[in-house]
Design an enzyme around this catalytic site. Structure first.
Site, mmCIF file in Angstrom:
data_model
loop_
_atom_site.group_PDB
_atom_site.id
_atom_site.type_symbol
_atom_site.label_atom_id
_atom_site.label_comp_id
_atom_site.label_asym_id
_atom_site.label_seq_id
_atom_site.Cartn_x
_atom_site.Cartn_y
_atom_site.Cartn_z
ATOM 1 N N HIS A 56 7.276 2.270 26.544
ATOM 2 C CA HIS A 56 8.272 2.693 27.206
ATOM 3 C C HIS A 56 9.567 3.232 26.430
ATOM 4 O O HIS A 56 10.627 3.263 26.594
ATOM 5 C CB HIS A 56 9.005 1.289 27.852
ATOM 6 C CG HIS A 56 8.069 0.495 28.666
ATOM 7 N ND1 HIS A 56 7.295 1.180 29.709
ATOM 8 C CD2 HIS A 56 7.361 -0.856 28.626
ATOM 9 C CE1 HIS A 56 6.503 0.178 30.287
ATOM 10 N NE2 HIS A 56 6.635 -0.768 29.791
ATOM 11 N N HIS A 218 4.872 0.577 34.927
ATOM 12 C CA HIS A 218 3.488 0.560 34.356
ATOM 13 C C HIS A 218 2.570 1.168 35.087
ATOM 14 O O HIS A 218 1.369 0.998 34.894
ATOM 15 C CB HIS A 218 3.165 -0.967 34.107
ATOM 16 C CG HIS A 218 4.071 -1.772 33.434
ATOM 17 N ND1 HIS A 218 4.918 -2.492 33.925
ATOM 18 C CD2 HIS A 218 4.179 -1.861 32.054
ATOM 19 C CE1 HIS A 218 5.747 -3.094 33.054
ATOM 20 N NE2 HIS A 218 5.115 -2.762 31.970
#
Length: 330
Positions: A56, A218
């Site tokens: 991320h 995700h």
């Protein structure tokens, strides 16, 4: 899939070694998987610690530094860090004024940060925790109970970090972080799936000509799939979804966040459409941030995060910050 890596098993430590040489203002513990600002612990200051699965970036290690986080704990790709990392981070940044854990609402993160808080307190470190749960797309998902934690994490870390830098006590920094989270909502859209190094192929199937509305960071499923839409149509859908659950009030902070595989040319065009929708809905925009900040590896897509901003939020947002990924005023 072609990737600029050595082997999948070494992606995270390789990235941490690169971060260490690129940012000497940070102490990067490659083996212990902790990134700490070099001047920690800062006397008289509450320590801010966050973390989560890698993939991320720049969240969270890229936000370690003056005015934001004091330490970050990177896990394996899309996998929570472990409590030992969090305890090491808390010990490294505790100046005796306590530590705030900023936790995105994913089951592994929540469980491990809760355990770490108990272990840190056993070592005499005062710990408070704030949960970030801003994603309005779905109530529950593959990784969560309740709303997912996404782009508002940046707002929480920046605003709470500025207050901590000013010397605010733990109780105030915690309360401020909670207020920022409560005032923020997000919605994401995927145009293409991301690829994890371990899998080496897209993590979900998104047929050509379709997009996922409400995707998670995700690659979790969102609200629905539709035929490809224009930037203006996506902005209408995403902003309306956010405004439907955003608390009423005055101006907003706006984050137009790239998912990792969308060029700035497209993000700036999308930002113009987001502003158009907000203007049509009568919502003034106080500040706008555009770029890749809370990514999903190489996912094509973007998210919109809005935060109702009072004068205190704006003052702390504008306060100096100096991190690898965010810096102004210093």
């Amino acid at each position: 899939m072609k990737m600029l890596i050595n082997v999948p098993e070494s992606v995270v430590p390789d990235a941490l070694r690169g971060m260490a040489v690129a940012h000497p203002e940070l102490n990067v513990d490659v083996e212990g998987r902790v990134v700490v600002r070099r001047d920690a612990p800062v006397g008289g200051k509450v320590g801010l610690v966050s973390g989560g699965g890698s993939g991320h970036e720049p969240l969270h290690g890229g936000f370690v530094g003056y005015g934001m986080l004091d330490a970050a704990c990177p896990g394996e790709v899309f996998t929570s860090p472990v409590p030992d990392q969090m305890v090491r981070a808390a010990a490294a940044v505790d100046s005796g004024n306590g530590v705030l854990f900023i936790v995105k609402n994913y089951t592994g993160d929540v469980l491990n940060f809760n355990m770490a808080a108990e272990l840190a307190e056993d070592e005499g470190i005062q710990v408070a925790s704030v949960l970030v749960n801003d994603d309005v797309a779905v109530t529950d998902s593959l990784y969560t109970a309740g709303r997912r934690g996404t782009g508002a994490t940046l707002f929480v870390e920046k605003i709470a970090g500025a207050a901590a830098e000013e010397g605010a006590p733990l109780e105030r920094v915690e309360a401020l972080a909670r207020r920022v989270n409560e005032a923020s909502r997000s919605f994401g859209v995927a145009l293409g799936a991301c690829t994890t190094p371990a899998k080496g192929s897209p993590t979900f199937d998104l047929p050509a000509g379709e997009l996922e509305l409400g995707v998670g960071i995700h690659g979790e499923p969102g609200r629905e799939r539709r035929a490809m839409m224009t930037a203006g149509e996506i902005a209408d859908f995403a902003v309306d979804a956010v405004l439907a659950e955003l608390p009423p009030g005055g101006p907003v902070l706006a984050l137009v966040n790239g998912a990792g595989g969308t060029p700035l040319l497209e993000l700036y065009g999308f930002t113009g459409e987001v502003h158009r929708v907000l203007r049509e809905r009568g919502v003034p925009v106080a500040r706008t941030l555009v770029g890749n900040y809370v990514t999903s590896l190489d996912m094509a897509g973007a998210s919109v995060t809005l935060c109702r901003a009072d004068e205190e939020f704006l003052r702390l947002w504008d306060a100096p910050v100096q991190t690898a990924a965010l810096r102004w005023g210093r």
